[in-house]
Design a protein around this motif. Structure first.
Motif, short mmCIF file in Angstrom:
data_model
loop_
_atom_site.label_atom_id
_atom_site.label_comp_id
_atom_site.label_asym_id
_atom_site.label_seq_id
_atom_site.Cartn_x
_atom_site.Cartn_y
_atom_site.Cartn_z
N TYR A 131 44.07 -23.34 -30.06
CA TYR A 131 45.02 -21.67 -28.95
C TYR A 131 43.70 -20.50 -29.79
O TYR A 131 43.65 -20.27 -31.38
CB TYR A 131 46.28 -22.11 -29.07
CG TYR A 131 46.41 -23.59 -28.80
CD1 TYR A 131 46.61 -23.04 -27.66
CD2 TYR A 131 46.74 -24.27 -29.89
CE1 TYR A 131 47.44 -24.97 -27.33
CE2 TYR A 131 47.25 -25.46 -28.99
CZ TYR A 131 47.40 -25.51 -28.04
OH TYR A 131 48.20 -26.66 -27.65
N THR A 132 43.75 -19.75 -29.61
CA THR A 132 42.91 -18.36 -29.70
C THR A 132 42.93 -17.14 -28.19
O THR A 132 43.02 -17.07 -27.50
CB THR A 132 41.80 -18.18 -29.85
OG1 THR A 132 41.35 -17.06 -30.51
CG2 THR A 132 40.48 -18.63 -28.63
N THR A 133 43.89 -15.91 -29.49
CA THR A 133 43.75 -15.29 -28.46
C THR A 133 41.84 -14.02 -28.10
O THR A 133 42.07 -13.52 -27.21
CB THR A 133 44.61 -14.09 -28.62
OG1 THR A 133 44.07 -13.46 -30.14
CG2 THR A 133 45.70 -14.19 -28.79
N ASP A 134 40.96 -14.37 -28.18
CA ASP A 134 40.24 -14.65 -28.72
C ASP A 134 39.04 -15.10 -27.23
O ASP A 134 38.73 -15.79 -27.56
CB ASP A 134 39.13 -14.32 -30.17
CG ASP A 134 37.75 -13.57 -29.79
OD1 ASP A 134 37.35 -13.32 -28.68
OD2 ASP A 134 36.87 -13.11 -30.91
N ALA A 135 39.10 -14.97 -26.35
CA ALA A 135 38.43 -15.23 -25.42
C ALA A 135 37.14 -15.61 -26.44
O ALA A 135 36.58 -16.66 -25.39
CB ALA A 135 39.07 -14.32 -23.57
N ALA A 136 36.44 -14.67 -26.35
CA ALA A 136 34.68 -15.25 -26.43
C ALA A 136 34.72 -16.75 -27.53
O ALA A 136 33.98 -17.26 -27.66
CB ALA A 136 34.05 -14.08 -27.29
N SER A 154 43.26 -20.35 -24.42
CA SER A 154 42.84 -18.45 -25.15
C SER A 154 43.55 -17.51 -23.75
O SER A 154 43.98 -18.16 -22.92
CB SER A 154 41.40 -18.13 -24.61
OG SER A 154 41.76 -16.76 -24.91
N THR A 155 44.11 -17.24 -23.84
CA THR A 155 45.09 -15.83 -23.10
C THR A 155 45.11 -14.79 -23.88
O THR A 155 45.33 -14.75 -25.01
CB THR A 155 46.02 -16.11 -22.79
OG1 THR A 155 47.15 -15.73 -21.71
CG2 THR A 155 47.67 -16.64 -23.69
N ARG A 156 45.41 -13.84 -23.03
CA ARG A 156 45.24 -12.10 -24.75
C ARG A 156 46.81 -12.27 -25.04
O ARG A 156 46.80 -11.77 -26.15
CB ARG A 156 45.38 -10.99 -23.54
CG ARG A 156 43.97 -10.65 -23.02
CD ARG A 156 43.73 -9.09 -22.29
NE ARG A 156 45.15 -9.13 -21.39
CZ ARG A 156 45.20 -8.01 -20.91
NH1 ARG A 156 44.25 -6.94 -20.88
NH2 ARG A 156 46.32 -8.02 -19.52
N SER A 157 48.18 -12.36 -24.65
CA SER A 157 49.51 -12.15 -24.67
C SER A 157 49.33 -13.35 -25.79
O SER A 157 49.61 -14.79 -25.42
CB SER A 157 50.47 -12.63 -24.01
OG SER A 157 51.67 -13.29 -24.31
N GLU A 182 32.84 -21.12 -26.88
CA GLU A 182 32.43 -21.29 -27.97
C GLU A 182 31.98 -22.72 -27.94
O GLU A 182 32.80 -23.34 -28.23
CB GLU A 182 31.97 -20.74 -29.43
CG GLU A 182 31.80 -19.19 -29.80
CD GLU A 182 31.52 -18.91 -30.70
OE1 GLU A 182 32.43 -19.54 -31.56
OE2 GLU A 182 31.77 -17.60 -31.37
N GLY A 183 30.33 -23.44 -27.68
CA GLY A 183 30.54 -24.72 -27.40
C GLY A 183 31.41 -25.66 -25.89
O GLY A 183 30.86 -26.38 -26.14
N GLU A 193 32.71 -10.05 -18.88
CA GLU A 193 32.18 -9.14 -19.81
C GLU A 193 32.44 -9.38 -21.01
O GLU A 193 31.43 -10.03 -22.52
CB GLU A 193 32.95 -7.79 -19.63
CG GLU A 193 31.75 -6.51 -20.80
CD GLU A 193 32.00 -5.20 -20.41
OE1 GLU A 193 33.05 -4.59 -19.03
OE2 GLU A 193 31.09 -4.53 -20.64
N LEU A 194 33.65 -10.42 -21.23
CA LEU A 194 34.41 -10.17 -23.15
C LEU A 194 32.93 -11.77 -23.52
O LEU A 194 33.24 -12.16 -24.73
CB LEU A 194 35.69 -11.04 -23.13
CG LEU A 194 36.97 -9.81 -23.32
CD1 LEU A 194 38.38 -10.02 -23.54
CD2 LEU A 194 36.50 -9.10 -25.18
#
Lengths: 311, 311
Positions: free
Chosen positions: B56-61, B37-40, B65-66, B84-85
């Motif tokens: 791959y995901t831009t969503d860190a939360a 995961s990364t923001r960009s 998961e798991g 926090e995220l």
């Protein structure tokens, strides 16, 4: 193979630079004969074991007899004494040069001793490693490095071209420059970096909150890069500091002023200022790589990368 | 091949460090699944093109998961926001670690957000190059480098051993240390060298008596060694300066004090003092080479030496 450029080359001083010159002269066949001289009998013996020349003597005056090129490769503080020793024995028309890292001081020390019938052309090959002594030299040292010559007003154009051709045959690019400007440029690109490197290694060595073994273990995080310059020959660098004092103090003063400003930005949390500086400095390395004066591999190529991409 | 150590590893941040971790996990088979995961979006796409993970995901939360191991590899100033995220999505019993160059600040930023049922073990692999981004990583980055873990009082011994084993499987040597001591040690061995390197490159860049093209042409005489550290990631180093302020200011102050004393020795021509310092610093490099944290080749091995001895 280049062709023979000189009948007899005398090398006064046979450390890292002198012995590298000896090796490239041999490889390229640039001289009919190479005579090597150094004060220390042990070093002279080592030069002979390494087969760096054709004749060996601790008597510098004897070494320069009949030489059409004399190269003095000693710490800059010894330039005057060497010039005084060899002056009476120099052949008329001989080119006399040196490899010292400071030029105004070398000229001031040597010129008064040298006879008018020799061509004195101060020089400085910008090449070296952190190792010293005749074993440390190698023929490739000057390849694609710059050699700066600082001819005097009375220097003959033919002699200057002959010496330039010699350095090009050694693999160097040749520039000519005013001695004072040389000393200012080198204070920035060479002397200040060495002094800063010596200083930071000294600071780390003195710490008590961080042990010496911690400094050593964790040095790959940045510190070790400085230790290369800080392992350079102490005599050579003492002499450089003593003989290019004004230009070095000028550069030190600019460095310290900039550091005070950076320290203030850290203290006051001025992230933008830090980011701007840290961005600007990145381009400088790119330019050095593009100019062929640095390799492009990460970490100076120290890390052996076995696989470029994951399987 | 090592064996699988985690069912699912989530990598938050996929720059030089994150992508090197991804590559070594793949090479050693350390995880059942790697989620990146990364923001960009552009960086994430590049990570996918490089085949660095399995999802791959831009969503860190969503990424954590798991996951039984979560590694946060972002500039230290972003640690709190990431914690926090991800906090609500963390699996009970998961190990959460980071790779940041400062530890007290990372702990202060992250710990308040993290639930009590995860094992938070701050970490710092002392490895890197002057390059950034997912393309810059490589699986060998951590080999024979130190990774410092700074466990908290409540850290479970089993979790600490599991994370230590992971870093050893990546090729690292593992040390544990108090976070405050880590920050002091790193201020000396890493943060001060980077700041000094950035500063000297900035000083050179600002000069007018010496042109930029002269600095670049003649850089092999010393200056270029500093440009490597000064080409490091600006965001990362801005954050380090802002987040380890006190220890950095302490080291800067010692450095400047020592430099003032050295400058005085140059001004007053104190050759003995210069010689003593320049001799003492030589041994430090030798110790670093002996400790396996630096290569022995002259000039960082940058010069290709074709012949060791003259013919």
């Amino acid at each position: 193979m280049s062709q023979k450029m000189f009948e007899r080359i005398a090398l006064i001083g046979i450390g890292l630079i002198g012995s590298s010159i000896a090796r490239v002269i041999r490889r390229e066949g640039l001289a009919g004969e190479v005579v090597i001289s150094t004060r220390s009998e042990a070093t002279l013996k080592r030069a002979e074991e390494l087969n760096l020349g054709d004749r060996y003597t601790t008597d510098a005056a004897q070494a320069v007899e009949g030489a059409d090129l004399v190269i003095i490769s000693v710490p800059v503080g010894s330039s005057g004494a060497v010039a005084e020793l060899i002056a009476p024995a120099l052949m008329s028309g001989a080119i006399v040069t040196d490899v010292g890292s400071t030029k105004a001081s070398v000229i001031a020390q040597m010129q008064p001793h040298l006879p008018a019938n020799v061509q004195f052309i101060p020089g400085h090959p910008l090449a070296g490693t952190e190792k010293s002594g005749p074993d440390a030299g190698f023929a490739e040292l000057f390849e694609n490095r710059w050699c700066i010559l600082t001819p005097l007003e009375e220097t003959d154009a033919t002699a200057l071209e002959t010496l330039s051709a010699f350095w090009r045959a050694c693999g160097s690019n040749v520039d000519t420059m005013d001695p004072q400007h040389h000393d200012m440029v080198l204070a920035m690109v060479s002397h200040l970096p060495h002094i800063i490197a010596y200083n930071i290694v000294g600071t780390a060595d003195d710490l008590q909150t961080v042990t010496k073994s911690e400094v050593i273990k964790y040095s790959a995080s940045g510190f070790r890069d400085f230790t290369r310059l800080a392992a350079s020959d102490p005599t050579m660098w003492r002499d450089v500091c003593l003989h290019n004092k004004d230009a070095i103090l000028e550069m030190l003063s600019r460095f310290s002023e900039d550091l005070a400003s950076l320290q203030r930005a850290i203290r006051w949390g001025d992230g933008d200022k830090l980011f701007d500086l840290f961005t600007r400095t990145r381009d400088v390395r790119r330019s050095i790589i593009d100019a062929g004066q640095e390799i492009d591999s990460p970490d100076f190529g120290r890390i052996a990368v076995k696989s470029e991409k994951p399987a």
